[in-house]
Enzyme design. Structure first.
Site, PDB file in Angstrom:
ATOM      1  N   GLU A  45       0.844  -1.230  -0.052  1.00 54.02           N
ATOM      2  CA  GLU A  45      -0.117   0.247  -0.049  1.00 54.02           C
ATOM      3  C   GLU A  45       0.823   1.369   0.061  1.00 54.02           C
ATOM      4  O   GLU A  45       0.486   2.379  -0.660  1.00 54.02           O
ATOM      5  CB  GLU A  45      -1.056   0.006   1.181  1.00 54.02           C
ATOM      6  CG  GLU A  45      -1.982  -1.046   1.080  1.00 54.02           C
ATOM      7  CD  GLU A  45      -3.020  -0.683  -0.175  1.00 54.02           C
ATOM      8  OE1 GLU A  45      -3.250   0.533  -0.797  1.00 54.02           O
ATOM      9  OE2 GLU A  45      -3.484  -1.701  -0.635  1.00 54.02           O
ATOM     10  N   TYR A 128      -6.042   7.150   3.855  1.00 50.12           N
ATOM     11  CA  TYR A 128      -6.340   6.120   2.850  1.00 50.12           C
ATOM     12  C   TYR A 128      -5.591   4.790   3.177  1.00 50.12           C
ATOM     13  O   TYR A 128      -6.326   3.667   3.170  1.00 50.12           O
ATOM     14  CB  TYR A 128      -5.918   6.559   1.406  1.00 50.12           C
ATOM     15  CG  TYR A 128      -5.785   5.479   0.412  1.00 50.12           C
ATOM     16  CD1 TYR A 128      -7.107   5.077  -0.253  1.00 50.12           C
ATOM     17  CD2 TYR A 128      -4.668   4.881   0.411  1.00 50.12           C
ATOM     18  CE1 TYR A 128      -7.074   4.311  -0.945  1.00 50.12           C
ATOM     19  CE2 TYR A 128      -4.673   3.834  -0.658  1.00 50.12           C
ATOM     20  CZ  TYR A 128      -5.973   3.333  -1.482  1.00 50.12           C
ATOM     21  OH  TYR A 128      -6.199   2.428  -2.110  1.00 50.12           O
ATOM     22  N   ASP A 146      -9.951   5.162  -3.441  1.00 47.48           N
ATOM     23  CA  ASP A 146      -8.872   5.415  -4.424  1.00 47.48           C
ATOM     24  C   ASP A 146      -9.682   5.979  -5.835  1.00 47.48           C
ATOM     25  O   ASP A 146     -11.119   6.129  -5.727  1.00 47.48           O
ATOM     26  CB  ASP A 146      -7.774   4.445  -4.588  1.00 47.48           C
ATOM     27  CG  ASP A 146      -8.392   3.344  -5.431  1.00 47.48           C
ATOM     28  OD1 ASP A 146      -9.379   3.331  -5.894  1.00 47.48           O
ATOM     29  OD2 ASP A 146      -7.386   2.492  -5.668  1.00 47.48           O
TER      30      ASP A 146
END
Ligand code: SF4
Length: 353
Positions: A45, A128, A146
């Site tokens: 990520e 996020y 996203d």
């Protein structure tokens, strides 16, 4: 379909069509009880914050081959991690990656926290990434939004407000769909749908599990969404970099300030990067010869044109800026990409041995 049915249809599609990703547990393995490795999820990520899945695969394989777990990464040399990171950009993220690895390995017993709030306390993990790790690694019902997810939501619900103004609405719509059962797979499924079916230019609606509920498809405007305000053109900045070499082969390098672009990285001394070509500012007295070739590099917010100067410097020179790095200690792979491009252009003319 109600919202629960939307998620069920999507998960059914995901069970058959999930992308195979090196950091992912395939749905069938998940059903058999296999859990994702939080280290792999976190690493992927952070890498994905700045580039595509295709580009991240190689970096991910190299990182995990060299540092297979959080303890190994936490004990790595900073310069080795920076070197492997080169090309991924945003070096501040690589530094935060290391800081985070060291906190998790040395202060948290090697275990990532399992919820979004605690994850956000760690360096380099914003809202996020925290939501993505909590959902994917720990199956928490977090909503991960996203660009792919925004596009899918804009189409599914025919949201015509342009981005970025539509962001909060799109996030709320995505949150409404997040199920309590298999939220991690749901999050990955929406991303996969956006990446493989509901693609930016020509969505393959005929293959989509949400076809019968998609408002944009029904109105024939799927490919026009999401709408966006026109983008500002990226400005071009100019700079001059100085590649100086001492008579004994040492290179004159300068560490960039900790904060800002390429913060803390080693590079060639250079002028500021400004929108008008700058005045000369060599780091040491000498005969600095211009090279015909210049470096062209694009950062997120601007294009850079970097003119190059080279000089052979005497053994007793005292530079006004920077410090010499002995020839045996100099590794071009430690330099950020833009500085390595400068080296590649100059090496033939200044002697790289
Ligand atoms: S039907 Fe088409 S536009 Fe709508 S969500 Fe599916 S792929 Fe996207």
């Amino acid at each position: 379909m109600r919202d629960g049915e939307l998620s069920a249809a999507l998960l059914d599609w995901y069970d058959r069509h999930a992308r195979e990703l090196p950091w992912r547990v395939a749905p069938a393995d998940g059903a058999a009880g296999k859990r994702p490795d939080p280290y792999a999820v976190w690493l992927s990520e952070v890498m994905l914050q700045q580039t595509t899945v295709a580009a991240v695969r190689d970096y991910f394989h190299r990182f995990t081959a060299r540092w297979p777990d959080i303890a190994a990464l936490a004990s790595a040399e900073d310069s080795a991690v920076m070197g492997e990171w080169a090309g991924l950009g945003y070096y501040a993220r690589a530094r935060n990656l290391l800081k985070c690895a060291r906190i998790v390995a040395f202060e948290m017993g090697g275990r990532f926290p399992g919820n979004r709030e605690a994850l956000m306390e760690l360096p380099g993990i914003g809202p996020y990434t925290a939501a993505a790790i909590a959902a994917i690694a720990f199956d928490r019902p977090e909503t991960v939004v996203d660009g792919n997810v925004e596009r899918v939501m804009a189409r599914l619900f025919a949201v015509e407000t342009p981005l970025p103004a539509a962001k909060p609405d799109l996030a709320a719509l995505a949150a409404r769909l997040t199920p309590l059962e298999r939220p991690g797979d749901h999050a990955q499924a929406v991303m996969d749908l956006g990446a493989t079916i509901c693609t930016p230019r020509s969505p393959a609606c005929g293959l989509c599990p949400w076809l019968s509920r998609c408002a944009a498809q029904a109105r024939g405007i799927a490919a026009d969404l999401p709408r966006r305000l026109p983008k500002k053109a990226k400005p071009t900045r100019h700079g001059i970099a100085y590649l100086g070499r001492r008579a004994d082969g040492a290179w004159l390098l300068e560490r960039r300030p900790e904060s800002g672009l390429l913060g803390g990285m080693l590079g060639w001394p250079s002028t500021d990067w400004a929108e008008t070509p700058p005045a000369e500012a060599p780091p040491a007295p000498g005969t600095w010869r211009p090279l015909e070739a210049e470096v062209r590099h694009t950062f997120t917010h601007f294009h850079l044109r970097l003119a190059l100067r080279i000089a052979h410097l005497p053994a007793d020179i005292a530079p006004e800026r920077g410090a010499f790095v002995e020839r045996h200690a100099f590794r071009p792979s430690d330099l950020p990409t833009v500085m390595r491009k400068a080296f590649d252009l100059a090496r033939g003319q200044i002697g790289a041995g």
